[in-house]
Scaffold this motif. Structure first.
Motif, PDB file in Angstrom:
ATOM      1  N   VAL A 176       0.834  -1.214   0.000  1.00  0.00           N
ATOM      2  CA  VAL A 176       0.000   0.000   0.000  1.00  0.00           C
ATOM      3  C   VAL A 176       0.865   1.259   0.000  1.00  0.00           C
ATOM      4  CG1 VAL A 176      -1.979  -1.080   1.143  1.00  0.00           C
ATOM      5  CG2 VAL A 176      -0.167  -0.035   2.525  1.00  0.00           C
ATOM      6  N   HIS A 177       0.327   2.294  -0.595  1.00  0.00           N
ATOM      7  CA  HIS A 177       0.878   3.630  -0.464  1.00  0.00           C
ATOM      8  C   HIS A 177      -0.133   4.447   0.341  1.00  0.00           C
ATOM      9  CE1 HIS A 177       3.953   3.756  -4.049  1.00  0.00           C
ATOM     10  NE2 HIS A 177       4.189   2.771  -3.174  1.00  0.00           N
ATOM     11  N   ILE A 178       0.377   5.210   1.261  1.00  0.00           N
ATOM     12  CA  ILE A 178      -0.500   6.001   2.123  1.00  0.00           C
ATOM     13  C   ILE A 178      -0.042   7.456   2.105  1.00  0.00           C
ATOM     14  CG2 ILE A 178      -1.351   6.318   4.484  1.00  0.00           C
ATOM     15  CD1 ILE A 178      -0.369   3.302   4.925  1.00  0.00           C
ATOM     16  N   ALA A 179      -0.960   8.367   1.854  1.00  0.00           N
ATOM     17  CA  ALA A 179      -0.637   9.794   1.956  1.00  0.00           C
ATOM     18  C   ALA A 179      -1.628  10.411   2.921  1.00  0.00           C
ATOM     19  CB  ALA A 179      -0.730  10.465   0.596  1.00  0.00           C
ATOM     20  N   SER A 180      -1.090  11.136   3.921  1.00  0.00           N
ATOM     21  CA  SER A 180      -1.948  11.700   4.939  1.00  0.00           C
ATOM     22  C   SER A 180      -1.630  13.177   5.128  1.00  0.00           C
ATOM     23  CB  SER A 180      -1.727  10.942   6.258  1.00  0.00           C
ATOM     24  OG  SER A 180      -2.818  11.129   7.128  1.00  0.00           O
ATOM     25  N   TYR A 181      -2.662  13.961   5.383  1.00  0.00           N
ATOM     26  CA  TYR A 181      -2.463  15.397   5.523  1.00  0.00           C
ATOM     27  C   TYR A 181      -3.341  15.955   6.643  1.00  0.00           C
ATOM     28  CZ  TYR A 181      -2.835  20.390   4.499  1.00  0.00           C
ATOM     29  OH  TYR A 181      -2.845  21.758   4.610  1.00  0.00           O
ATOM     30  N   ASN A 182      -2.738  16.702   7.586  1.00  0.00           N
ATOM     31  CA  ASN A 182      -3.499  17.361   8.648  1.00  0.00           C
ATOM     32  C   ASN A 182      -3.747  18.817   8.257  1.00  0.00           C
ATOM     33  OD1 ASN A 182      -3.277  15.029  10.214  1.00  0.00           O
ATOM     34  ND2 ASN A 182      -1.352  15.719  11.120  1.00  0.00           N
ATOM     35  N   ASN A 183      -4.975  19.286   8.457  1.00  0.00           N
ATOM     36  CA  ASN A 183      -5.234  20.704   8.175  1.00  0.00           C
ATOM     37  C   ASN A 183      -4.966  21.553   9.422  1.00  0.00           C
ATOM     38  OD1 ASN A 183      -7.384  20.078   9.795  1.00  0.00           O
ATOM     39  ND2 ASN A 183      -8.935  21.033   8.493  1.00  0.00           N
ATOM     40  N   PHE A 184      -4.099  21.032  10.319  1.00  0.00           N
ATOM     41  CA  PHE A 184      -3.752  21.762  11.555  1.00  0.00           C
ATOM     42  C   PHE A 184      -2.371  21.261  11.995  1.00  0.00           C
ATOM     43  CE2 PHE A 184      -5.926  17.863  12.598  1.00  0.00           C
ATOM     44  CZ  PHE A 184      -5.179  17.335  13.641  1.00  0.00           C
ATOM     45  N   PRO A 185      -1.691  21.988  12.900  1.00  0.00           N
ATOM     46  CA  PRO A 185      -0.320  21.600  13.269  1.00  0.00           C
ATOM     47  C   PRO A 185      -0.246  20.188  13.844  1.00  0.00           C
ATOM     48  CG  PRO A 185      -0.844  23.777  14.133  1.00  0.00           C
ATOM     49  CD  PRO A 185      -2.127  23.200  13.602  1.00  0.00           C
ATOM     50  N   THR A 186       0.753  19.421  13.402  1.00  0.00           N
ATOM     51  CA  THR A 186       0.952  18.058  13.875  1.00  0.00           C
ATOM     52  C   THR A 186       1.618  18.075  15.260  1.00  0.00           C
ATOM     53  OG1 THR A 186       1.204  17.300  11.605  1.00  0.00           O
ATOM     54  CG2 THR A 186       2.040  15.841  13.326  1.00  0.00           C
ATOM     55  N   ALA A 187       1.201  17.173  16.132  1.00  0.00           N
ATOM     56  CA  ALA A 187       1.841  17.002  17.448  1.00  0.00           C
ATOM     57  C   ALA A 187       1.946  18.304  18.238  1.00  0.00           C
ATOM     58  CB  ALA A 187       3.224  16.378  17.297  1.00  0.00           C
ATOM     59  N   ALA A 188       0.950  19.169  18.117  1.00  0.00           N
ATOM     60  CA  ALA A 188       0.934  20.402  18.917  1.00  0.00           C
ATOM     61  C   ALA A 188      -0.108  20.252  20.009  1.00  0.00           C
ATOM     62  CB  ALA A 188       0.612  21.594  18.028  1.00  0.00           C
ATOM     63  N   GLY A 189      -0.429  19.028  20.340  1.00  0.00           N
ATOM     64  CA  GLY A 189      -1.444  18.801  21.361  1.00  0.00           C
ATOM     65  C   GLY A 189      -2.843  18.951  20.809  1.00  0.00           C
ATOM     66  N   LEU A 190      -2.962  18.836  19.487  1.00  0.00           N
ATOM     67  CA  LEU A 190      -4.298  18.909  18.871  1.00  0.00           C
ATOM     68  C   LEU A 190      -4.748  17.537  18.389  1.00  0.00           C
ATOM     69  CD1 LEU A 190      -4.018  22.278  16.890  1.00  0.00           C
ATOM     70  CD2 LEU A 190      -5.302  21.852  18.987  1.00  0.00           C
ATOM     71  N   ALA A 191      -4.228  16.500  19.028  1.00  0.00           N
ATOM     72  CA  ALA A 191      -4.681  15.131  18.758  1.00  0.00           C
ATOM     73  C   ALA A 191      -4.550  14.744  17.286  1.00  0.00           C
ATOM     74  CB  ALA A 191      -6.126  14.950  19.229  1.00  0.00           C
ATOM     75  N   SER A 192      -3.446  15.125  16.665  1.00  0.00           N
ATOM     76  CA  SER A 192      -3.255  14.774  15.251  1.00  0.00           C
ATOM     77  C   SER A 192      -3.126  13.268  15.083  1.00  0.00           C
ATOM     78  CB  SER A 192      -2.006  15.464  14.704  1.00  0.00           C
ATOM     79  OG  SER A 192      -0.889  15.143  15.514  1.00  0.00           O
ATOM     80  N   SER A 193      -2.529  12.597  16.072  1.00  0.00           N
ATOM     81  CA  SER A 193      -2.372  11.139  15.917  1.00  0.00           C
ATOM     82  C   SER A 193      -3.733  10.450  16.024  1.00  0.00           C
ATOM     83  CB  SER A 193      -1.414  10.588  16.974  1.00  0.00           C
ATOM     84  OG  SER A 193      -1.959  10.769  18.273  1.00  0.00           O
ATOM     85  N   ALA A 194      -4.654  11.034  16.792  1.00  0.00           N
ATOM     86  CA  ALA A 194      -5.995  10.457  16.887  1.00  0.00           C
ATOM     87  C   ALA A 194      -6.674  10.498  15.519  1.00  0.00           C
ATOM     88  CB  ALA A 194      -6.832  11.217  17.913  1.00  0.00           C
ATOM     89  N   ALA A 195      -6.705  11.687  14.920  1.00  0.00           N
ATOM     90  CA  ALA A 195      -7.326  11.809  13.593  1.00  0.00           C
ATOM     91  C   ALA A 195      -6.569  10.965  12.574  1.00  0.00           C
ATOM     92  CB  ALA A 195      -7.341  13.275  13.166  1.00  0.00           C
ATOM     93  N   GLY A 196      -5.238  10.964  12.694  1.00  0.00           N
ATOM     94  CA  GLY A 196      -4.405  10.259  11.723  1.00  0.00           C
ATOM     95  C   GLY A 196      -4.636   8.764  11.685  1.00  0.00           C
ATOM     96  N   PHE A 197      -4.568   8.110  12.833  1.00  0.00           N
ATOM     97  CA  PHE A 197      -4.756   6.657  12.859  1.00  0.00           C
ATOM     98  C   PHE A 197      -6.201   6.269  12.577  1.00  0.00           C
ATOM     99  CE2 PHE A 197      -0.563   6.430  14.885  1.00  0.00           C
ATOM    100  CZ  PHE A 197      -0.043   5.326  14.244  1.00  0.00           C
ATOM    101  N   ALA A 198      -7.137   7.116  13.028  1.00  0.00           N
ATOM    102  CA  ALA A 198      -8.541   6.830  12.711  1.00  0.00           C
ATOM    103  C   ALA A 198      -8.727   6.834  11.197  1.00  0.00           C
ATOM    104  CB  ALA A 198      -9.452   7.870  13.360  1.00  0.00           C
ATOM    105  N   CYS A 199      -8.107   7.831  10.559  1.00  0.00           N
ATOM    106  CA  CYS A 199      -8.270   7.968   9.103  1.00  0.00           C
ATOM    107  C   CYS A 199      -7.543   6.853   8.355  1.00  0.00           C
ATOM    108  CB  CYS A 199      -7.735   9.337   8.665  1.00  0.00           C
ATOM    109  SG  CYS A 199      -8.539   9.959   7.183  1.00  0.00           S
ATOM    110  N   LEU A 200      -6.371   6.466   8.864  1.00  0.00           N
ATOM    111  CA  LEU A 200      -5.611   5.380   8.241  1.00  0.00           C
ATOM    112  C   LEU A 200      -6.419   4.090   8.261  1.00  0.00           C
ATOM    113  CD1 LEU A 200      -2.912   4.205   7.131  1.00  0.00           C
ATOM    114  CD2 LEU A 200      -2.277   3.764   9.513  1.00  0.00           C
ATOM    115  N   VAL A 201      -6.920   3.759   9.453  1.00  0.00           N
ATOM    116  CA  VAL A 201      -7.673   2.503   9.601  1.00  0.00           C
ATOM    117  C   VAL A 201      -8.970   2.550   8.781  1.00  0.00           C
ATOM    118  CG1 VAL A 201      -9.014   1.150  11.266  1.00  0.00           C
ATOM    119  CG2 VAL A 201      -6.690   1.902  11.840  1.00  0.00           C
ATOM    120  N   TYR A 202      -9.652   3.710   8.848  1.00  0.00           N
ATOM    121  CA  TYR A 202     -10.933   3.824   8.138  1.00  0.00           C
ATOM    122  C   TYR A 202     -10.744   3.703   6.630  1.00  0.00           C
ATOM    123  CZ  TYR A 202     -15.464   5.721   6.743  1.00  0.00           C
ATOM    124  OH  TYR A 202     -16.710   5.894   6.174  1.00  0.00           O
ATOM    125  N   SER A 203      -9.743   4.419   6.101  1.00  0.00           N
ATOM    126  CA  SER A 203      -9.552   4.401   4.638  1.00  0.00           C
ATOM    127  C   SER A 203      -9.061   3.030   4.163  1.00  0.00           C
ATOM    128  CB  SER A 203      -8.569   5.492   4.216  1.00  0.00           C
ATOM    129  OG  SER A 203      -7.367   5.401   4.955  1.00  0.00           O
TER     130      SER A 203
END
Lengths: 443, 443
Positions: free
Chosen positions: B115-142
């Motif tokens: 697989v190839h995976i491309a992921s993009y946050n529309n907000f700062p990564t790892a700034a305490g805005l739960a980017s990993s939560a959205a990221g892994f949810a999106c990875l698993v869902y997609s």
């Protein structure tokens, strides 16, 4: 009564009492009026030659009312805490006879005689340096001496406790435990009579300990301990668990650490308990921030204070981690001042070097007014001039980390080097009295 | 297999997942590998139109290895968390047929396809805005969509959980509970299968809530949550009590507050739980200060951040106290950013006015880059220009207290106005894919 015959006499007593710093904290009352705590606490009594309260109490048939002067300024004695201490002491007063001055006071007379009280702290009042502890301990002790109260020290501590909880621990030197007493209230009279201080070890037991206090601010703190405790008891879910489950175990571990002079355990327990006390404050609704002076944010100083709390902790933790075993214990009461404890003079001089490296005096501060107390520690640290401070090397634990090697001149107002000290003492020399022997007014 | 015949195809799926903010915090794992928490937690899913991760996953017989790009930069997939998610999804993959493109993948083929995976946050990564939560949810869902995984959302949440604990809560919109599951581990395979997210109410249930995020710093935080949690579990005496006694009761109260849209209770619980989470960090040895950035003290900014945590809380508490009932809920995760929740648009505009009064933009910041997200809140607050911010009146609750009326320009980098939002969605429009349909590489 004898006092009828001759009315122009004044009987005085002057005493000095130490302050103390809790290493297992007192936070929370189960009875507000009697000041009965929700857990035992343990403190170290600080050498009164560096931090103490001196109090002169006088009695005379000429006094028309009870009066008190604190640091030269008259203050009201109407507060319940003063009244309770006065009442408790008077009710235990004994007969006093001074043959050569022809003074004879029967125990029944004390209720009719008024007292003058003069008290003086050799350190800032209400700056989180437990001035009320030393103050009420000294008030109760000196009154007990004046009125010939024949009670053991523990009973006196139960009276001082009703003036200020932690005051009961200042009636002994060395290492002191305040026993919370039976949780269930007994009959009205005996209620709280078992909530007393006991000495765990005197000041000689572990006399190589060195204590350095970093005074950050001599401002009065914004949330009084009394208010803060009440709010924590009412709203913090964690406080109940702390007082019933965590502290009882810690008390046993701390007693053992003190008994065996086990500094690593002593340090770990002291730091953990200080941090847990502040954690409980944060768990209070609304949260209490003693490590932060938000209401003073208009003065730049408060910015420093805020950071300072976290900074000093991380510096000390970094040093302890680097050495692999605790070099220093830190503890904070309901204020920003840090109390740092080193196991011996050798480590204390390394500690002072670090403290002076990170927190040098501001340019307009003299060395002699920056490091107070036991000057031999300063000497051991090789500090004779401010230039010596500038020349201090970067501590090895931060050598490879420039961020941590930063210095913060002016963050600390001054340091006090001290040690465990003895309990209250009575002065026999009238020259040390704070009241004039003929007028009964402040000298 | 069909893929043998025709090798030049690429199959893609693109999805968008929201982030979430916990109102009853997750802090502490009972199993590090499976990411099984020591207590239930509850979160609000944030509107993905303001905060989300978009992920495109592609599969092709031409891909020689699994690859991933985060915000355009290739990152390693060797981490155990990515590997576990990929393995779990592949093991559940189903048959996929695309007749018109002549693609037919049997469930047994997925193990051989990369697989190839491309992921993009529309907000700062790892700034305490739960980017990993959205990221892994999106990875698993997609991935689940691409590989035709026929599992209910709850089962997918248990997979996302193994990527990042809080990610499981991002698989649903509205109000979500992460059930810790049975404390005792079951058989190897089913271990943790009951630690899943469930939706308490969808985003329509309480859709007048307004959420304003104050972003103070987009720096990566110094203590990772994983490390912090482990240290707390190992050393904080209070955490065990929190997880076993305090949180279970709070979960029930919070569920009820959400069910009945009882904002005062919701706010009190949210603030208390945020403060308790930070209290537990302070009770950790050595203490963890997420509300403070001591390691960045060399930048003046850290001074601001430090104070900011305490300051924003006292401002909000002052307002709530002044009004007699909670106007706003505040919560902080493992970072300095504040998440503020208002019961409706009317109060939200009052909240934004206060936030902009206390924390105006620095002179070189444009209004449009200072308040992001739902601009209608800005409009309701009567803010069209920076001059409107300067003209904001002192909030009544601090009128009689100049100290609190001080302003702190530049303390906040920017605000994001948002609301409760929906869960992950699949994009059908190929234009929204982050990978090129012919090369499978980032566009």
């Amino acid at each position: 009564m004898a006092t009828e015959s001759k009315k122009d006499w004044i009987l005085m007593a002057t005493a000095r009492s130490p302050t103390n710093i809790a290493v297992v904290k007192y936070w929370g009352k189960r009875d507000e009026a009697l000041i009965l705590p929700i857990n035992d606490s343990i403190s170290v009594t600080l050498d009164p030659s560096h931090l103490c309260t001196t109090t002169t109490v006088a009695v005379s048939p000429n006094f028309d009312r009870d009066r008190m002067w604190l640091n030269g300024k008259e203050i009201s004695l109407s507060g319940g805490r003063y009244q309770r201490c006065l009442r408790e002491i008077r009710s235990r007063a004994g007969d006093v006879e001074d043959e050569k001055r022809g003074i004879c006071i029967g125990k029944e007379d004390w209720g009719k005689l008024h007292v003058h009280i003069a008290s003086y702290n050799n350190f800032p009042t209400a700056a989180g340096l437990a001035s009320s502890a030393a103050g009420f301990a000294c008030l109760v002790y000196s009154l007990a001496k004046l009125m010939n109260v024949r009670e053991e020290q523990g009973k006196l501590s139960a009276i001082a406790r009703q003036g200020s909880g932690s005051a009961c621990r200042s009636l002994f030197g060395g290492f002191v435990k305040w026993e919370m007493g039976k949780v269930l209230k007994c009959t009205k009279d005996s209620a709280g009579s078992d909530s007393i201080a006991v000495q765990l070890a005197d000041e000689q037991h572990w006399n190589d300990l060195v204590i350095i206090i970093a005074v950050v601010s001599s401002r009065q703190k914004e949330t009084s301990s009394t208010t803060g405790m009440r709010e924590s008891v009412e709203t913090s879910p964690l406080l109940h668990y702390r007082s019933t489950e965590v502290v009882p175990k810690r008390i046993l571990q701390m007693e053992e650490a003190i008994r065996t002079r086990d500094f690593p355990s002593f340090a770990r327990l002291t730091c953990a308990d200080s941090n847990q006390f502040h954690a409980v404050c944060l768990d209070t609704s609304p949260p209490i921030f003693y490590m932060n002076n938000t209401s003073h944010r208009q003065v730049p100083h408060s910015f420093i204070v805020t950071n300072w709390f976290f900074r000093i902790i991380s510096f000390m933790e970094k040093w302890n981690r680097f050495e692999g075993t605790p070099q220093v214990a830190y503890t904070f009461d309901a204020g920003p001042n840090a109390v740092l404890i080193a196991p011996n003079r050798k480590v204390a001089s390394l500690l002072l070097q670090r403290l002076l490296f990170y927190f040098p005096p501001s340019t307009d501060t003299e060395l002699k007014s920056f490091v107070l107390g036991d000057q031999s520690i300063v000497k051991d640290a090789g500090i004779a001039t401010k230039e010596d401070i500038d020349a201090l090397p970067t501590p090895p634990e931060v050598k490879d980390n420039n961020a941590s090697a930063q210095k913060f001149p002016g963050d600390v107002s001054y340091f006090i080097c001290t040690r465990p000290g003895k309990g209250p003492v009575l002065f026999t020399d009238e020259d040390q009295a704070l009241l004039h022997p003929s007028t009964g007014l402040p000298k």
